[in-house]
Design a protein around this motif. Structure first.
Motif, PDB file in Angstrom:
ATOM      1  N   VAL A 165      -4.993 -75.393  28.747  1.00  0.00           N
ATOM      2  CA  VAL A 165      -4.962 -75.247  30.171  1.00  0.00           C
ATOM      3  C   VAL A 165      -3.943 -74.430  30.737  1.00  0.00           C
ATOM      4  N   LEU A 166      -4.076 -73.291  31.346  1.00  0.00           N
ATOM      5  CA  LEU A 166      -3.282 -72.409  31.875  1.00  0.00           C
ATOM      6  C   LEU A 166      -3.095 -72.355  33.381  1.00  0.00           C
ATOM      7  N   LEU A 167      -2.107 -72.229  34.049  1.00  0.00           N
ATOM      8  CA  LEU A 167      -1.992 -72.257  35.629  1.00  0.00           C
ATOM      9  C   LEU A 167      -2.249 -73.560  36.261  1.00  0.00           C
ATOM     10  N   PRO A 168      -1.574 -74.688  35.657  1.00  0.00           N
ATOM     11  CA  PRO A 168      -1.534 -75.975  36.420  1.00  0.00           C
ATOM     12  C   PRO A 168      -0.977 -75.929  37.666  1.00  0.00           C
ATOM     13  N   ASP A 169      -1.452 -76.810  38.656  1.00  0.00           N
ATOM     14  CA  ASP A 169      -0.721 -76.598  40.128  1.00  0.00           C
ATOM     15  C   ASP A 169      -0.768 -78.342  40.336  1.00  0.00           C
ATOM     16  N   ALA A 170       0.610 -78.241  40.525  1.00  0.00           N
ATOM     17  CA  ALA A 170       1.132 -79.953  41.053  1.00  0.00           C
ATOM     18  C   ALA A 170       0.776 -80.080  42.464  1.00  0.00           C
ATOM     19  N   TRP A 217       1.555 -64.140  26.985  1.00  0.00           N
ATOM     20  CA  TRP A 217       2.447 -65.325  26.670  1.00  0.00           C
ATOM     21  C   TRP A 217       3.803 -64.960  26.959  1.00  0.00           C
ATOM     22  N   GLU A 218       4.309 -63.717  26.797  1.00  0.00           N
ATOM     23  CA  GLU A 218       5.595 -63.010  27.147  1.00  0.00           C
ATOM     24  C   GLU A 218       5.899 -63.034  28.588  1.00  0.00           C
ATOM     25  N   THR A 219       4.725 -62.632  29.324  1.00  0.00           N
ATOM     26  CA  THR A 219       4.762 -62.681  30.866  1.00  0.00           C
ATOM     27  C   THR A 219       4.929 -64.066  31.339  1.00  0.00           C
ATOM     28  N   LEU A 220       4.303 -65.052  30.566  1.00  0.00           N
ATOM     29  CA  LEU A 220       4.541 -66.662  31.095  1.00  0.00           C
ATOM     30  C   LEU A 220       5.920 -67.023  30.956  1.00  0.00           C
ATOM     31  N   VAL A 221       6.590 -66.779  29.775  1.00  0.00           N
ATOM     32  CA  VAL A 221       7.991 -67.128  29.835  1.00  0.00           C
ATOM     33  C   VAL A 221       8.839 -66.159  30.579  1.00  0.00           C
ATOM     34  N   PRO A 229       8.189 -61.263  38.983  1.00  0.00           N
ATOM     35  CA  PRO A 229       7.791 -61.993  39.989  1.00  0.00           C
ATOM     36  C   PRO A 229       6.765 -63.132  39.894  1.00  0.00           C
ATOM     37  N   ALA A 230       6.798 -64.105  40.605  1.00  0.00           N
ATOM     38  CA  ALA A 230       5.709 -65.128  40.677  1.00  0.00           C
ATOM     39  C   ALA A 230       4.271 -64.418  40.951  1.00  0.00           C
ATOM     40  N   GLY A 231       3.310 -65.010  40.010  1.00  0.00           N
ATOM     41  CA  GLY A 231       1.929 -64.543  40.324  1.00  0.00           C
ATOM     42  C   GLY A 231       1.938 -63.441  39.239  1.00  0.00           C
ATOM     43  N   SER A 232       2.717 -62.919  38.174  1.00  0.00           N
ATOM     44  CA  SER A 232       2.502 -61.992  37.347  1.00  0.00           C
ATOM     45  C   SER A 232       1.609 -62.663  36.400  1.00  0.00           C
ATOM     46  N   LEU A 233       1.762 -63.750  35.876  1.00  0.00           N
ATOM     47  CA  LEU A 233       1.005 -64.330  34.831  1.00  0.00           C
ATOM     48  C   LEU A 233      -0.342 -64.534  35.216  1.00  0.00           C
ATOM     49  N   ALA A 234      -0.694 -65.007  36.488  1.00  0.00           N
ATOM     50  CA  ALA A 234      -2.059 -64.996  36.826  1.00  0.00           C
ATOM     51  C   ALA A 234      -2.730 -63.746  37.134  1.00  0.00           C
ATOM     52  N   ARG A 235      -2.089 -62.880  37.396  1.00  0.00           N
ATOM     53  CA  ARG A 235      -2.726 -61.455  37.528  1.00  0.00           C
ATOM     54  C   ARG A 235      -3.190 -60.873  35.989  1.00  0.00           C
ATOM     55  N   GLU A 236      -2.323 -61.217  35.018  1.00  0.00           N
ATOM     56  CA  GLU A 236      -2.790 -60.657  33.612  1.00  0.00           C
ATOM     57  C   GLU A 236      -3.850 -61.342  33.118  1.00  0.00           C
ATOM     58  N   LEU A 237      -3.603 -62.818  33.495  1.00  0.00           N
ATOM     59  CA  LEU A 237      -4.804 -63.669  33.096  1.00  0.00           C
ATOM     60  C   LEU A 237      -6.153 -63.180  33.688  1.00  0.00           C
ATOM     61  N   ALA A 238      -6.225 -63.150  34.825  1.00  0.00           N
ATOM     62  CA  ALA A 238      -7.236 -62.395  35.558  1.00  0.00           C
ATOM     63  C   ALA A 238      -7.785 -61.007  35.030  1.00  0.00           C
ATOM     64  N   ALA A 239      -7.201 -60.255  34.118  1.00  0.00           N
ATOM     65  CA  ALA A 239      -7.658 -59.312  33.806  1.00  0.00           C
ATOM     66  C   ALA A 239      -7.961 -59.196  32.211  1.00  0.00           C
ATOM     67  N   ALA A 255     -19.221 -66.700  28.679  1.00  0.00           N
ATOM     68  CA  ALA A 255     -18.897 -67.901  29.241  1.00  0.00           C
ATOM     69  C   ALA A 255     -17.976 -68.114  30.541  1.00  0.00           C
ATOM     70  N   PRO A 256     -17.858 -69.151  31.470  1.00  0.00           N
ATOM     71  CA  PRO A 256     -17.474 -68.895  32.623  1.00  0.00           C
ATOM     72  C   PRO A 256     -16.067 -69.212  32.865  1.00  0.00           C
ATOM     73  N   TYR A 257     -14.875 -68.200  32.644  1.00  0.00           N
ATOM     74  CA  TYR A 257     -13.595 -68.445  32.624  1.00  0.00           C
ATOM     75  C   TYR A 257     -12.919 -67.975  33.865  1.00  0.00           C
ATOM     76  N   ALA A 258     -13.941 -67.673  34.992  1.00  0.00           N
ATOM     77  CA  ALA A 258     -13.370 -67.187  36.133  1.00  0.00           C
ATOM     78  C   ALA A 258     -12.412 -68.210  36.839  1.00  0.00           C
ATOM     79  N   PHE A 259     -11.589 -67.551  37.627  1.00  0.00           N
ATOM     80  CA  PHE A 259     -10.610 -68.469  38.293  1.00  0.00           C
ATOM     81  C   PHE A 259     -10.023 -67.669  39.653  1.00  0.00           C
ATOM     82  N   GLN A 260      -9.433 -68.405  40.325  1.00  0.00           N
ATOM     83  CA  GLN A 260      -8.785 -67.615  41.576  1.00  0.00           C
ATOM     84  C   GLN A 260      -7.309 -67.243  41.197  1.00  0.00           C
ATOM     85  N   ARG A 261      -6.918 -66.022  41.621  1.00  0.00           N
ATOM     86  CA  ARG A 261      -5.640 -65.599  41.540  1.00  0.00           C
ATOM     87  C   ARG A 261      -4.699 -66.202  42.629  1.00  0.00           C
TER      88      ARG A 261
END
Length: 261
Positions: A165-170, A217-221, A229-239, A255-261
């Protein structure tokens, strides 16, 4: 790739500052950590050598999180990598995710074990086999349906599959708010469980080696370290083209892997 090989690869790619594990058992997976760690299990019997600064807690996850904030042990840092391998019933695994996500950030990674049972008997809520997944596979559907902001990836690891699971949100309260209704639906199912064919055949699962070769994974780190910048990982995952990461016949199914940016 075996599940512990995936965990080894994640430790190497993520360079986590900390690690939390629910379900220590004999300590095989905990022994992979080289960073400050917390292990939670009411009945662990560690036989593996653990070479890190670790706090082993003999308690259920419910009791632990009721009285503890794991980030206090980690100097206030959110959880970087968490492994959920506790009680093999869906409602317990979902609660564990809710607990972990409350102390996570968007660059945290959460891994579930035993998410792809190989047959219906292995997925029974009432244990009947030596290798037992229980019905934790249900958590994948719940997360994908109620939390489209998450990236929830079935991973074709041996022997019984994992979910990353990626992009968790507390800040999210969706799962907690709906938990009672979700739990009621989960426990209402009787054995034999109705295991979806795509779970048994792993047709939506990504290949673990291809997954670990992804450049994001490198962007995540880098995002965790403040180098992008914050949000860089989400943009790469969306692509990301997730179908390209699947193996064998899995490539033929969308398979449905769509998620919100």
């Amino acid at each position: 790739m075996e599940r512990h090989e995936l965990l080894t690869a994640l430790h190497a790619r993520l360079h986590p500052r900390n690690y939390l594990e629910i379900g220590i058992d004999t300590g095989v997976s905990m022994a992979l950590s080289k960073v400050p760690s917390i292990g939670i299990d009411p009945a662990f019997t560690v036989v593996s050598e653990i070479d890190c600064d670790v706090q082993l807690v003999r308690a259920t996850s419910d009791d632990y999180f009721r009285h503890n904030n794991p980030t206090e042990r980690f100097g206030g840092d959110p959880l970087d990598l968490a492994f959920i391998d506790g009680m093999h019933l869906a409602e317990f695994a979902l609660r564990d995710f809710i607990y972990v996500e409350a102390y996570a950030t968007r660059t945290s990674v959460v891994v579930f074990d035993d998410m792809l049972p190989r047959n219906v008997t292995e997925a029974a809520r009432d244990r009947q086999t030596v290798a037992w997944t229980g019905d934790v596979f249900k958590v994948t559907h719940v997360l994908q349906r109620l939390r489209p902001d998450l990236v929830v990836l079935e991973v074709d690891t041996q022997p019984t599959g994992t979910v990353v699971v990626l992009l968790p949100d507390a800040r999210s309260t969706t799962l907690a708010e709906h938990y009672n209704a979700i739990e009621a639906a989960m426990v209402a199912d009787t054995d034999p469980q109705d295991v979806p064919e795509h779970v048994l055949r792993r047709t939506r699962a990504v290949d673990p080696q291809r997954l670990m070769e992804c450049g994001w994974w490198e962007t995540l780190v880098a995002e965790r370290q403040g180098r992008v910048p914050a949000g860089s990982l989400a943009r790469e995952l969306a692509a990301q083209d997730w179908t390209a990461l699947r193996s064998g016949s899995a490539l033929a199914e969308q398979a449905p892997y769509a998620f919100q940016r």
